[in-house]
Design an enzyme around this catalytic site. Structure first.
Site, PDB file in Angstrom:
ATOM      1  N   GLN A  46      10.898   0.088   5.517  1.00  0.00           N
ATOM      2  CA  GLN A  46       9.528   0.258   5.995  1.00  0.00           C
ATOM      3  C   GLN A  46       9.473   0.759   7.437  1.00  0.00           C
ATOM      4  OE1 GLN A  46       7.860  -3.644   5.350  1.00  0.00           O
ATOM      5  NE2 GLN A  46       7.990  -3.469   3.108  1.00  0.00           N
ATOM      6  N   HIS A  59       8.543  -5.190   7.545  1.00  0.00           N
ATOM      7  CA  HIS A  59       7.459  -5.844   8.293  1.00  0.00           C
ATOM      8  C   HIS A  59       7.502  -5.544   9.795  1.00  0.00           C
ATOM      9  CE1 HIS A  59       6.597  -9.115   5.019  1.00  0.00           C
ATOM     10  NE2 HIS A  59       6.677  -7.883   4.522  1.00  0.00           N
ATOM     11  N   GLU A  80      -5.435 -11.173   3.343  1.00  0.00           N
ATOM     12  CA  GLU A  80      -6.523 -11.797   4.101  1.00  0.00           C
ATOM     13  C   GLU A  80      -7.291 -10.771   4.926  1.00  0.00           C
ATOM     14  OE1 GLU A  80      -4.152 -16.044   4.860  1.00  0.00           O
ATOM     15  OE2 GLU A  80      -4.787 -14.807   6.554  1.00  0.00           O
ATOM     16  N   TYR A 116       7.653 -15.433  -2.907  1.00  0.00           N
ATOM     17  CA  TYR A 116       8.107 -14.549  -3.976  1.00  0.00           C
ATOM     18  C   TYR A 116       8.966 -15.262  -5.009  1.00  0.00           C
ATOM     19  CZ  TYR A 116       6.409 -10.636  -1.168  1.00  0.00           C
ATOM     20  OH  TYR A 116       5.612  -9.770  -0.459  1.00  0.00           O
TER      21      TYR A 116
END
Length: 347
Positions: free
Chosen positions: A64, A127, A220, A241
């Site tokens: 990522q 992340h 959220e 997970y």
């Protein structure tokens, strides 16, 4: 709200971008677009997509990681400053999220320098966060992530799982909430976050909103306030997970609770508050890109309250959302052959 089929026109205005991540319009209405691989390009309505611009930083382009958001300084017309966030490679295969500034001249970046680095650098490709927001009082709010490390998001001696607030030169505002707290990172504005790739300031109120990725379920929509703890990983509306349960946020009242929760997840990335004339029904609404939900999620925001009112299916992983000068909505798709799409006028 239900929209009739075919009520929105969708036009492909560019393609063959390698996992585009962020974008912003220049004053001349050309579009700057980042590619996660490390390229910054210009999309011109006449000349099309440029070659990669010179002057961008080296990036950690794994998983990522890569080149993330791009934003113009609010005083761009005077100072020509462009801000970039990116995964910066470190020692021993580590990486961190960094924010830097370059001067945009002759369609290249000059004198690029890093003004903030998330500490510590961590091994792993997941992340990073990376969205940039400019506040009305001249500060930067930068969303970070916990680098898939869990517990450090509750430890203010590091930047993992936080939102930081800095001056435009990278220095620390002295009214930040943890400036006088021993061992805390002075840049921290809020903490207890997981991974934030959607952020925008409501122009009506100045409130700062984020859409934050949960684990397995529990994305959220949060109103961010100075010094508050948003609970990750001690509480979540999702589960781990491996299927193990996480206590719900309403079992721990010391943590801030979300205004909207999405299960199944939408995997939010990119967000604006729309104020154009092309879609009057979206004015003062948040438009949030969805990776797993494959479209745009429309959220009505009223002061400190919020509710989802509509979804625009686009059958693609939407990484970022932007409003064009003519009031149309521009999105980029997260794909090896990424596209820039324009949502046009109602038929």
């Amino acid at each position: 709200m239900q929209r009739e089929e075919g009520a929105i026109t969708i036009e492909v205005i560019a393609e063959e971008l390698e996992h585009p991540w962020g974008m912003t319009f220049l004053p001349d209405e050309r579009l700057l677009v980042t590619e996660r691989s490390g390229n910054l390009r210009i999309l011109d309505s006449v000349e099309g997509l440029s070659q990669p611009l010179q002057g961008t930083p080296e990036v950690f382009a794994r998983g990522q990681g890569g080149l993330f958001d791009v934003a113009l300084d609010p005083d761009f017309n005077e100072n020509k400053k462009v801000y970039l966030t990116f995964a910066e490679p470190g020692k021993d295969s580590t990486a961190t999220t960094a924010l830097g500034i370059g001067i945009f001249e002759n369609d290249r970046l000059n004198d690029f320098k890093v003004i903030f680095r998330m500490e510590p650098a961590i091994k792993g490709p997941n992340h990073f966060g990376g969205r940039i927001s400019f506040t009305p009082d001249g500060h930067i709010l930068l969303t970070l992530a916990e680098r898939f490390q869990f517990d450090p998001a509750q430890d203010n001696s590091n930047h993992l799982g936080t939102i930081v607030r800095i001056n435009k030169d990278g220095s620390v505002p002295q009214d930040n909430p943890f400036v006088k707290e021993e061992n805390a990172k002075n840049e921290i504005w809020s903490y207890g976050h997981r991974n934030i790739e959607s952020a925008a300031i409501d122009p009506k109120t100045g409130n700062f909103w984020i859409a934050e990725m949960g684990p397995m379920g529990g994305d959220e929509f949060n109103l961010v306030k100075a010094g508050k703890n948003y609970g990750w990983p001690l509480v979540s509306w999702g589960d781990n997970y491996d299927g193990s349960e996480i206590p719900d946020p309403d079992t721990r009242l010391e943590f801030e609770n979300a205004k909207i929760v999405w299960t199944p997840t939408i995997s939010p990335s990119g967000m604006i508050f729309y104020d154009g004339k092309m879609y009057p029904e979206w004015q003062n609404h948040a438009l949030i890109g969805g990776l797993t939900s494959s479209g745009i999620v429309v959220v009505k925001v009223n002061e400190e309250n919020a509710e989802e009112v509509e979804r625009i299916p686009l059958v693609a992983r939407i990484r970022d959302v932007e409003q064009a000068p003519d009031g149309s909505v521009i999105v980029i798709t997260d794909d090896k052959n990424g596209k820039v799409l324009r949502l046009g006028k109602l038929k």
